[in-house]
Design a protein around this motif. Structure first.
Motif, mmCIF file in Angstrom:
data_model
loop_
_atom_site.group_PDB
_atom_site.id
_atom_site.type_symbol
_atom_site.label_atom_id
_atom_site.label_comp_id
_atom_site.label_asym_id
_atom_site.label_seq_id
_atom_site.Cartn_x
_atom_site.Cartn_y
_atom_site.Cartn_z
ATOM 1 N N SER A 208 31.280 39.385 21.916
ATOM 2 C CA SER A 208 32.221 38.583 21.134
ATOM 3 C C SER A 208 33.656 38.747 21.609
ATOM 4 C CB SER A 208 32.118 38.960 19.650
ATOM 5 O OG SER A 208 32.471 40.326 19.454
ATOM 6 N N ARG A 209 33.926 39.839 22.315
ATOM 7 C CA ARG A 209 35.283 40.058 22.835
ATOM 8 C C ARG A 209 35.378 39.716 24.319
ATOM 9 N NH1 ARG A 209 36.732 45.975 20.152
ATOM 10 N NH2 ARG A 209 35.772 45.580 18.119
ATOM 11 N N GLY A 210 34.371 39.017 24.822
ATOM 12 C CA GLY A 210 34.388 38.623 26.225
ATOM 13 C C GLY A 210 33.273 39.279 27.000
ATOM 14 N N SER A 211 32.790 38.571 28.003
ATOM 15 C CA SER A 211 31.692 39.077 28.812
ATOM 16 C C SER A 211 32.151 40.233 29.686
ATOM 17 C CB SER A 211 31.140 37.945 29.686
ATOM 18 O OG SER A 211 30.329 38.447 30.706
ATOM 19 N N ILE A 212 31.316 41.269 29.768
ATOM 20 C CA ILE A 212 31.643 42.400 30.627
ATOM 21 C C ILE A 212 31.646 41.965 32.083
ATOM 22 C CG2 ILE A 212 29.217 43.129 30.690
ATOM 23 C CD1 ILE A 212 32.304 45.412 30.957
ATOM 24 N N GLU A 213 30.761 41.017 32.442
ATOM 25 C CA GLU A 213 30.722 40.540 33.824
ATOM 26 C C GLU A 213 32.044 39.872 34.208
ATOM 27 O OE1 GLU A 213 28.072 40.216 31.788
ATOM 28 O OE2 GLU A 213 26.752 41.611 32.864
ATOM 29 N N GLU A 214 32.596 39.077 33.289
ATOM 30 C CA GLU A 214 33.873 38.421 33.569
ATOM 31 C C GLU A 214 34.993 39.451 33.736
ATOM 32 O OE1 GLU A 214 34.576 35.715 30.410
ATOM 33 O OE2 GLU A 214 32.911 34.377 30.937
ATOM 34 N N ALA A 215 34.982 40.473 32.878
ATOM 35 C CA ALA A 215 36.022 41.508 32.968
ATOM 36 C C ALA A 215 35.912 42.276 34.283
ATOM 37 C CB ALA A 215 35.904 42.459 31.788
ATOM 38 N N LEU A 216 34.689 42.572 34.699
ATOM 39 C CA LEU A 216 34.496 43.294 35.959
ATOM 40 C C LEU A 216 34.930 42.438 37.144
ATOM 41 C CD1 LEU A 216 30.989 44.979 35.406
ATOM 42 C CD2 LEU A 216 33.249 45.968 35.036
ATOM 43 N N ALA A 217 34.575 41.144 37.095
ATOM 44 C CA ALA A 217 34.958 40.250 38.193
ATOM 45 C C ALA A 217 36.474 40.144 38.301
ATOM 46 C CB ALA A 217 34.334 38.875 37.987
ATOM 47 N N ASP A 218 37.144 40.019 37.162
ATOM 48 C CA ASP A 218 38.614 39.942 37.183
ATOM 49 C C ASP A 218 39.217 41.200 37.783
ATOM 50 O OD1 ASP A 218 38.525 37.459 36.028
ATOM 51 O OD2 ASP A 218 38.919 38.173 33.985
ATOM 52 N N SER A 219 38.628 42.359 37.465
ATOM 53 C CA SER A 219 39.163 43.619 37.972
ATOM 54 C C SER A 219 38.901 43.793 39.465
ATOM 55 C CB SER A 219 38.541 44.781 37.198
ATOM 56 O OG SER A 219 38.978 46.018 37.697
ATOM 57 N N PHE A 220 37.762 43.301 39.939
ATOM 58 C CA PHE A 220 37.363 43.507 41.340
ATOM 59 C C PHE A 220 37.916 42.425 42.270
ATOM 60 C CE2 PHE A 220 34.110 43.754 44.789
ATOM 61 C CZ PHE A 220 34.229 45.115 45.063
ATOM 62 N N MET A 221 38.314 41.289 41.711
ATOM 63 C CA MET A 221 38.733 40.137 42.504
ATOM 64 C C MET A 221 40.014 40.425 43.271
ATOM 65 S SD MET A 221 37.560 37.005 42.990
ATOM 66 C CE MET A 221 36.635 36.679 41.490
ATOM 67 N N PRO A 222 40.040 40.173 44.601
ATOM 68 C CA PRO A 222 41.288 40.297 45.369
ATOM 69 C C PRO A 222 42.356 39.366 44.810
ATOM 70 C CG PRO A 222 39.395 40.097 46.831
ATOM 71 C CD PRO A 222 38.899 39.807 45.457
ATOM 72 N N ALA A 223 43.583 39.770 44.915
ATOM 73 C CA ALA A 223 44.677 39.015 44.297
ATOM 74 C C ALA A 223 44.777 37.592 44.831
ATOM 75 C CB ALA A 223 45.998 39.748 44.509
ATOM 76 N N ASN A 224 44.468 37.392 46.108
ATOM 77 C CA ASN A 224 44.648 36.069 46.705
ATOM 78 C C ASN A 224 43.344 35.292 46.840
ATOM 79 O OD1 ASN A 224 43.633 37.846 48.553
ATOM 80 N ND2 ASN A 224 44.725 36.992 50.318
ATOM 81 N N ALA A 225 42.299 35.728 46.162
ATOM 82 C CA ALA A 225 41.020 35.030 46.266
ATOM 83 C C ALA A 225 41.093 33.687 45.548
ATOM 84 C CB ALA A 225 39.912 35.884 45.672
ATOM 85 N N ALA A 226 40.489 32.685 46.175
ATOM 86 C CA ALA A 226 40.499 31.351 45.576
ATOM 87 C C ALA A 226 39.297 30.572 46.084
ATOM 88 C CB ALA A 226 41.799 30.618 45.930
ATOM 89 N N GLY A 227 39.069 29.414 45.470
ATOM 90 C CA GLY A 227 38.037 28.511 45.933
ATOM 91 C C GLY A 227 36.646 29.106 45.895
ATOM 92 N N GLU A 228 35.845 28.737 46.930
ATOM 93 C CA GLU A 228 34.467 29.187 46.993
ATOM 94 C C GLU A 228 34.361 30.700 47.125
ATOM 95 O OE1 GLU A 228 31.708 27.612 46.574
ATOM 96 O OE2 GLU A 228 32.672 25.676 46.224
ATOM 97 N N CYS A 229 35.303 31.320 47.834
ATOM 98 C CA CYS A 229 35.269 32.781 47.991
ATOM 99 C C CYS A 229 35.329 33.475 46.635
ATOM 100 C CB CYS A 229 36.424 33.238 48.879
ATOM 101 S SG CYS A 229 36.148 32.916 50.632
ATOM 102 N N ALA A 230 36.207 32.997 45.749
ATOM 103 C CA ALA A 230 36.332 33.598 44.424
ATOM 104 C C ALA A 230 35.038 33.454 43.638
ATOM 105 C CB ALA A 230 37.490 32.957 43.660
ATOM 106 N N LEU A 231 34.388 32.295 43.789
ATOM 107 C CA LEU A 231 33.120 32.094 43.088
ATOM 108 C C LEU A 231 32.035 33.023 43.618
ATOM 109 C CD1 LEU A 231 33.045 28.181 42.822
ATOM 110 C CD2 LEU A 231 33.517 29.833 41.003
ATOM 111 N N VAL A 232 32.001 33.207 44.965
ATOM 112 C CA VAL A 232 31.009 34.109 45.552
ATOM 113 C C VAL A 232 31.236 35.538 45.068
ATOM 114 C CG1 VAL A 232 30.206 35.148 47.706
ATOM 115 C CG2 VAL A 232 30.567 32.690 47.577
ATOM 116 N N ILE A 233 32.501 35.948 45.046
ATOM 117 C CA ILE A 233 32.817 37.316 44.603
ATOM 118 C C ILE A 233 32.445 37.497 43.134
ATOM 119 C CG2 ILE A 233 34.674 38.975 44.183
ATOM 120 C CD1 ILE A 233 36.100 37.720 46.631
ATOM 121 N N ALA A 234 32.795 36.515 42.294
ATOM 122 C CA ALA A 234 32.467 36.616 40.868
ATOM 123 C C ALA A 234 30.961 36.680 40.664
ATOM 124 C CB ALA A 234 33.052 35.424 40.112
#
Length: 716
Positions: free
Chosen positions: A243-269
C-alpha cells in the motif's frame, strides 16, 4: 582493526577492563560459577549473569572477526580489495554485513547470470548500466551470432540476468528489502492441501487463517506455526504490504543509474524486479525466518532455563523419612520406604483404587511399613490415579494430612530405565526405581533431578522445536549454576551430582566416587588432590564448591575457598581470636573491618566481605527451607467445573503465553498472561513461579477438548 574486547564491552555496556579480565579467565579454563564467586576483584564484581553474557558474546564476536579475516583474505587474493571495502569490513558488526560485502566476490555456481557471461554478454550488461545508448536493441545487435546468441531478445535477456545478479549482490538493495520486511512484512498461514479437516481438529486450528505482522508475532506463535508446517498441516508464506508502494519499484529507483533513459531504463527496472522476486526476496525471507526462529528459540530456552532453575532450587524436605508412591490403577501403586538420605529400605505394591479397591489390604501394608521404618512424610507421584490415591491416603488416617506431598513424576520413567538406575538398584524393576526417584525428589530435588535429562522434566515450551545444541548448552549451564550455588557434600553426592561441580566433569566425578569407595570418606579438601587425574586446575575450580562436614578443617564445610584460608587466619588475628572461633560468631565478626584489612593488603575487599558473610552462616543452603503446606485440590473431575468457580491451583508449568495450573484433576488449566495482572506483563515469571499456590477463576470450559481457561482470582 577493532579490538575484540572493546567490541564485547560495547555490546554489553561493560568496561573493557572487566571484559578482558573475564575473557582471559575463561580462556584459561575457569568456569562461570568460579569466576563470579572467587575472582570478583579481577572482574570488577561482575555477577554470574554478566559473566555468562561475556562468555556467549565473546564467542559470537570471535566468530565475526574470524569471518571478517577470511573474507578480507579472499577478496585480497582475488586482487579486488579496495580501501572502501576494507573500511566496510572493519565496520561490519554482524555476519550478515560481512556476507553482503563478500557476495559479489563469492565463487559463483552455475546460474543464469554465469551462463550469460559464458556467452560474452557481460559487456552488453555494462553498456546498459552505463546508459551510454538508450537504444538497447541497437547495442544488442552487436552480440547476435556470437557465442550462440540467436537474436537481440536472447542477448537482452542474458544481459538482464547479469544485471539481476548484480542487483542481488547489492548490500544496499538487500538492506532495503530487509527493512521493508521488518516494517511491512507479514507471515501468512493457510491450511495445507487436503489437510483442512486434520488442521481443524488439531491444536493448531487457530492458525488455519492466520496473518500477523513480522514485528508483532510472538515466539510461541512462531514455534507453533513452524511445528504445524513441519507436520504438513500448514503452508506458510511471507507477504509485503504494497500500500505504500511496490518494493520492486523502490529497488529499481535506488539501483537505476542517474542518466538511464529509454529502453535501457526499462531493461534495468525489469532486471531489478526479477532480482527482487527471484533472488533477493527469497534470500531475505530465509533470513527473516532464521531471525524469527533464533529469537523464538531464545525466548523458549530462557523460559525453560528459568523453570528448570526453580525446580532445581526447590526447598528440600530435610530430616524426614519418606513413604514414596508411584500411583496406578490396574497395576497397583508401587510403594517404597526411604530414609532421610534417600536410601531404599523397603518396597511393596498396594491396590487401593479401581479395579481392586483393596483399601483394607493397602492400609495394612502401609501401616506396617510406616511403623517399621518410622516414616513421617509421603511423596505421591502426580500421574495416573494420583487423585484417587491421595483421597485414600487422607481418609486412611495413617499419616498426617499436612505431610502428604504431591510430586511431579515427569522424567521418573526416564531415570528408572537408565543405566544409572540399573547400577543403583540392579535387583529392582523399573517401577520400584521410579518410586524411589519420586521420593528422592521430595528429599532433595537438586540431587535427584540432575540424574535426568532436563528435557524430560516437563517444563517449558516447544523444547523439541528449538535449536537442540543451544538448549543443551543453556540447560547444562543452568544445572551447573544451581549445583555450585548450593554446594555439594563430597562424601554423599552421587556421581551425577558431582559431574556438575565447577571443574569436575563426568570422568573426575567417577574418579572421586571410586576413591571414596576405596579409601573411605574424605577428611579434608586437601585430600581431593589424591584423586587420580584431579590436578591443580581442577582443584582450584572445584574445591570451594565441595563441602566436607565433620572433617579435620572446619572451613571445609563452608563456601570459603582453600586459597583464602590464610585470610581467615588474618581476620581472626585482627580481633585476637583463632579461626575456629569465627564461624557463626556474630560478636567477633562484627569487629572485623574488611576495608582496613584490604587497605593493609590482606586481601581484596569483595573477597573479605564474602568470607565474613560465609562465616556468619557457615555451610548455609541458599534454597528455601521452610516447606509450604501441601496443595489440597477442591475438585475431583472435569465435570465438577463451573464457570465463575474459584479454585485453588498449583502452577505446574510456565510458558511465554501464560501458566498451566494443576487443579487436582487430569486436565491442567491455562492461565493466560493477560489474565494474571491488571498491568501488562513482559513475562509470566514476573509474578508467578513453579509450584506456587494460587487461586484461580474458571472463565472458559471446552469439554470436547478438555480445555480449561483460567484467570487469577485476585489479579495483581
Amino acid at each position: 582493526m577493532q579490538d575484540i574486547y572493546n567490541e564485547v564491552a560495547a555490546r554489553l555496556g561493560l568496561s573493557r577492563r572487566s571484559v578482558e579480565a573475564t575473557s582471559r579467565l575463561l580462556d584459561e579454563g575457569a568456569t562461570v560459577p568460579f569466576i563470579s564467586r572467587y575472582r570478583k576483584e579481577m572482574t570488577g564484581s561482575l555477577d554470574e549473569t554478566a559473566i555468562r553474557a561475556i562468555e556467549s558474546t565473546l564467542k559470537s564476536v570471535r566468530e565475526l572477526f574470524a569471518r571478517r579475516d577470511f573474507v578480507r583474505k579472499a577478496i585480497t587474493d582475488a586482487q579486488a580489495m579496495t580501501p572502501a571495502i576494507s573500511a566496510r569490513l572493519d565496520n561490519a558488526v554482524t555476519l550478515t554485513d560481512v556476507e553482503d560485502i563478500y557476495a559479489p566476490f563469492k565463487p559463483k555456481k552455475r546460474t543464469r547470470g554465469t551462463m550469460a557471461r559464458d556467452k560474452g554478454l557481460e559487456p552488453l550488461a555494462k553498456m546498459i548500466m552505463a546508459a551510454r545508448n538508450p537504444d538497447c536493441f541497437a547495442a544488442a545487435e552487436r552480440f547476435v551470432g556470437k557465442n550462440g546468441v540467436r537474436d537481440t531478445e536472447e542477448a537482452l535477456a542474458g544481459a538482464s540476468d547479469i544485471i539481476a545478479e548484480w542487483a542481488s549482490e547489492s548490500s544496499r538493495l538487500r538492506n532495503m528489502t530487509r527493512n521493508a520486511y521488518q516494517r511491512l512484512g507479514r507471515i501468512v498461514c493457510t491450511p495445507a492441501k487436503e489437510k483442512e479437516a486434520e488442521l481443524a481438529a488439531s491444536s493448531y486450528s487457530q492458525y488455519a487463517d492466520f496473518s500477523q505482522s513480522i514485528r508483532r508475532i510472538s515466539s510461541h506463535q512462531y514455534l507453533a506455526i513452524k511445528r504445524a508446517e513441519h507436520e504438513g498441516l500448514l503452508k506458510v508464506r511471507y507477504e509485503l504490504d504494497n500500500s505504500r508502494g511496490s518494493i520492486e519499484e523502490a529497488l529499481a529507483d535506488s539501483f537505476m543509474p542517474a542518466n538511464a533513459a529509454g529502453e535501457c531504463a526499462l531493461v534495468i527496472a525489469g532486471a531489478v524486479a526479477d532480482a527482487s522476486r527471484r533472488l533477493i526476496r527469497p534470500s531475505v525471507e530465509t533470513e527473516v525466518s532464521a531471525g524469527l526462529k533464533e529469537n523464538a528459540d531464545s525466548v523458549a530456552i530462557d523460559i525453560f532455563s528459568d523453570n528448570l532453575r526453580q525446580l532445581l532450587l526447590a526447598a528440600p524436605l530435610k530430616g524426614r523419612r519418606i513413604l514414596a508412591i508411584d500411583p496406578g490403577f490396574r497395576t497397583g501403586c508401587k510403594v517404597v520406604a526411604l530414609d532421610a538420605q534417600g536410601a531404599l529400605l523397603d518396597d511393596a505394591v498396594i491396590y487401593p483404587t479401581v479395579p481392586r479397591n483393596d483399601t483394607k489390604g493397602a492400609r495394612s501394608t502401609l501401616g506396617k511399613m510406616i511403623d517399621r521404618h518410622s516414616l513421617d512424610a509421603v511423596a505421591l507421584g502426580n500421574g495416573t490415579a494420583s487423585r484417587e490415591t491421595e483421597r485414600f491416603l487422607r481418609e486412611s488416617g495413617l499419616i498426617d494430612n499436612d505431610s502428604i506431598f504431591v510430586v511431579s513424576e515427569d522424567g521418573a520413567s526416564v531415570y528408572s530405565a537408565s543405566d544409572l538406575a540399573r547400577r543403583e538398584f540392579p535387583d529392582k524393576d523399573v517401577t520400584v526405581r521410579g518410586a524411589v526417584s519420586i521420593g528422592r525428589r521430595l528429599i532433595d530435588p537438586l540431587a535427584e533431578l540432575v540424574k535426568i535429562d532436563p528435557k524430560s522434566i516437563g517444563v517449558g515450551q516447544y523444547q523439541h522445536d528449538v535449536d537442540q545444541n543451544r538448549l543443551k548448552s543453556a540447560l547444562d549451564y543452568t544445572v551447573m549454576s544451581c549445583v555450585n550455588a548450593v554446594g555439594v557434600d563430597v562424601n554423599t553426592a552421587s556421581e551425577s551430582l558431582l559431574q556438575y561441580v565447577s571443574g569436575i566433569g563426568p570422568a573426575l566425578a567417577a574418579n572421586i566416587v571410586a576413591y571414596r569407595t576405596g579409601n573411605g570418606p574424605f577428611t579434608s579438601r586437601a585430600e581431593l588432590r589424591n584423586v587420580p587425574r584431579l590436578g591443580s586446575k581442577a582443584f582450584e575450580q572445584s574445591a570451594g564448591f565441595l563441602r566436607i562436614s565433620d572433617g579435620s578443617e572446619p572451613l571445609d564445610n563452608t563456601g570459603i575457598h582453600p586459597e583464602s584460608y590464610s585470610l581467615v587466619e588474618k581476620m581472626a588475628a585482627s580481633v585476637g581470636a583463632s579461626p575456629a572461633d569465627l564461624p557463626a560468631n556474630s560478636a567477633l565478626l562484627d569487629r572485623i573491618d574488611p576495608g582496613t584489612l584490604a587497605d593493609n593488603g590482606t586481601g581484596g575487599y569483595e573477597t573479605m566481605c564474602d568470607i565474613i558473610a560465609e562465616l556468619r552462616k557457615p555451610g548455609r543452603d541458599p534454597r528455601q527451607t521452610d516447606t509450604e503446606d501441601p496443595f489440597v485440590p477442591a475438585i475431583d473431575s472435569f465435570d465438577q467445573l463451573r464457570l465463575g468457580q474459584i479454585l485453588p491451583g498449583l502452577v505446574s508449568n510456565i510458558t511465554a503465553f501464560g501458566a498451566f495450573v494443576n487443579l487436582g484433576i487430569h486436565e491442567n488449566g491455562l492461565l493466560h498472561i493477560s489474565k494474571i495482572a491488571r498491568r501488562r506483563l513482559n513475562s509470566v515469571s514476573e509474578v508467578l513461579r513453579l509450584g506456587q499456590k494460587i487461586e484461580v477463576e474458571v472463565i472458559d470450559l471446552d469439554p470436547v477438548r478438555g480445555r480449561i481457561g483460567l484467570a487469577l482470582a485476585n489479579p495483581l
